[in-house]
Every structure is written in structure tokens, then in C-alpha cells.
Design a protein around this motif. Sequence first.
Motif, PDB file in Angstrom:
ATOM      1  N   ARG A   6      31.715  39.717  35.387  1.00 43.65           N
ATOM      2  CA  ARG A   6      32.121  39.019  36.612  1.00 43.65           C
ATOM      3  C   ARG A   6      32.456  37.562  36.313  1.00 43.65           C
ATOM      4  NH1 ARG A   6      30.690  35.550  40.257  1.00 43.65           N
ATOM      5  NH2 ARG A   6      28.731  35.046  39.194  1.00 43.65           N
ATOM      6  N   TYR A  38      35.843  37.350  34.406  1.00 42.84           N
ATOM      7  CA  TYR A  38      37.016  37.478  35.273  1.00 42.84           C
ATOM      8  C   TYR A  38      37.240  36.217  36.095  1.00 42.84           C
ATOM      9  CZ  TYR A  38      36.570  42.466  34.166  1.00 42.84           C
ATOM     10  OH  TYR A  38      36.486  43.660  33.507  1.00 42.84           O
ATOM     11  N   ARG A  67      40.585  33.781  35.727  1.00 46.13           N
ATOM     12  CA  ARG A  67      41.407  33.513  36.906  1.00 46.13           C
ATOM     13  C   ARG A  67      41.518  32.014  37.151  1.00 46.13           C
ATOM     14  NH1 ARG A  67      45.316  36.025  39.804  1.00 46.13           N
ATOM     15  NH2 ARG A  67      46.221  34.008  40.279  1.00 46.13           N
ATOM     16  N   ARG A 100      44.582  40.591  45.443  1.00 46.93           N
ATOM     17  CA  ARG A 100      43.611  41.616  45.820  1.00 46.93           C
ATOM     18  C   ARG A 100      42.425  41.556  44.856  1.00 46.93           C
ATOM     19  NH1 ARG A 100      46.422  47.155  45.525  1.00 46.93           N
ATOM     20  NH2 ARG A 100      44.400  47.825  46.358  1.00 46.93           N
ATOM     21  N   GLU A 101      41.235  41.611  45.411  1.00 49.62           N
ATOM     22  CA  GLU A 101      40.029  41.617  44.580  1.00 49.62           C
ATOM     23  C   GLU A 101      39.448  43.023  44.544  1.00 49.62           C
ATOM     24  OE1 GLU A 101      35.515  39.774  44.360  1.00 49.62           O
ATOM     25  OE2 GLU A 101      37.049  38.710  45.509  1.00 49.62           O
ATOM     26  N   GLY A 103      35.389  42.636  41.548  1.00 50.04           N
ATOM     27  CA  GLY A 103      35.226  41.279  41.042  1.00 50.04           C
ATOM     28  C   GLY A 103      36.431  40.714  40.326  1.00 50.04           C
ATOM     29  N   THR A 126      40.311  39.497  40.603  1.00 52.76           N
ATOM     30  CA  THR A 126      41.322  39.092  41.574  1.00 52.76           C
ATOM     31  C   THR A 126      42.680  38.997  40.896  1.00 52.76           C
ATOM     32  OG1 THR A 126      39.680  37.819  42.829  1.00 52.76           O
ATOM     33  CG2 THR A 126      41.992  37.321  43.256  1.00 52.76           C
TER      34      THR A 126
END
Length: 234
Positions: free
Chosen positions: A161, A164, A168, A198-199, A202, A204
Motif C-alpha cells: 500500500r 503504491y 503515485r 479509479r482506486e 489501494g 490509484t
Amino acid sequence: AIRNTFKLEVADELAHLEKLLRRLDDMIFSYYIRDKAKQLSSIVRRGVLMGGFSWSTTEMPKDAQPYVSEALLYLVFTHAEIMDLISEVGAGAEHHMVKQQPLTKRVFQMLTVNLAQDLLESIRAIDAFSEGGMLQCVLEAMVISQTLQTYMTAPATECFRLLYAYVRSAYDRSQERARKLAVQQGRPAPESGTGDLREIDGVTLASSHWEIIRRLLRDCTRRTQIQFRCFQPA
């Protein structure tokens, strides 16, 4: 009275012996995990940071980089190693159902956490991602996490998590720097790439990016499902 005293002494000795055996087990387990984790860390860090891959300029991904398969294959060999160990301890079909063995679960949950931590730390050493670089990173992390889904724990899930989220954020910063530079130079600013986000689990991404990731994940899974089937639940 003598008999009762003897029983107490034997019970104390057995408790002491059991405690020593647990300590020995913990020491051997820690040494084994440390050795395997060291090899995995070397594979991941070399692949992410020293493989000559340019995360800030690469085009759209076509496949996961070789270090991903190398790390997972190393775990396949480790799985086979544990299978041999368990088969030596006892015979019978139940001893060959390695996925159900506490030792296998214990080892692979720890190694999955270590692998996730190494991947997170390596990715955090990168400060700029192109659009393709971001998707490359997401693809590779998802290949690893989905392949090892059976052994994912809360700490491992949290590492992914954070990975990511970092990728991002780093990509968005890279885009913002590119837009500012384009304005300063009088050029058209690049598209933001933040529309239609869109997620999922976890992660996006824009819908178009999700299409790319899903297609590549399907390709990877189809090619490697036999190679990595030892990680699948029974």
C-alpha cells in the motif's frame, strides 16, 4: 513423598528442556530467514536500482523486468527445499501437502514481508517516474503480491500500500515539474494524467492505465501459472 518430589523434578526438567528447544528452534529459524532474505534483497535491489532501467524516461511497460521472475524463482527453490525437509521428517501423503504445513506458512509469510519491505525501500530511492515508469512499478509489485497472495499478511499488505502511494505521489510530482518547465519554456504543458482516476485495492490509476495493467497481469499469469503453482492454495 519421594515419588512426588521425583515427578516434580522430572516436570521441571522437561519444562526447561522444552524452553531450550523453543529457543533453538527460534535461532535456527531466524538464521534461515536471514540467509534467504539477504539473497532476495540482493535480487530486488539489483533489479530495481542497478539494472540500468530508467524509471523517469521509460515508455509504457510490456512485461515485468527479469528481477521479478528471479526473486519468485528463488522462492520456488526455497519451497522445494522445505518440501525435502518435511519429507525427511515423515512419510505419508500429509507430509507432501507442503502448502498446509505450519513450517512452510511460517517461512513464506516472513519472506513475503521481507520481499515487500525490500521492494518498498528500493522504490523509495527513486524520485521521478514517467507514466511508463509508474505503470512498470505497479505491474511488478502486483505480479509479486498476487503470486504470493497465499502468504500475504497485514505487514506485507501495508508495504505494498505504501509503495503504491509513493509511486503515485512521485509520478504526480514529476508531472507537475514537467508542466512548470513547459510553461517556463513556452511549450504546451503535458497532460496531467489525473482524469478518470479509479482506486482498486489501494492502487490509484486512470481507467486507461488499469486496462494496460490488467492485460499485462493476465499475460504474466498465463505464462507463469505452472512455474509458480507451488504458491497457490490447495
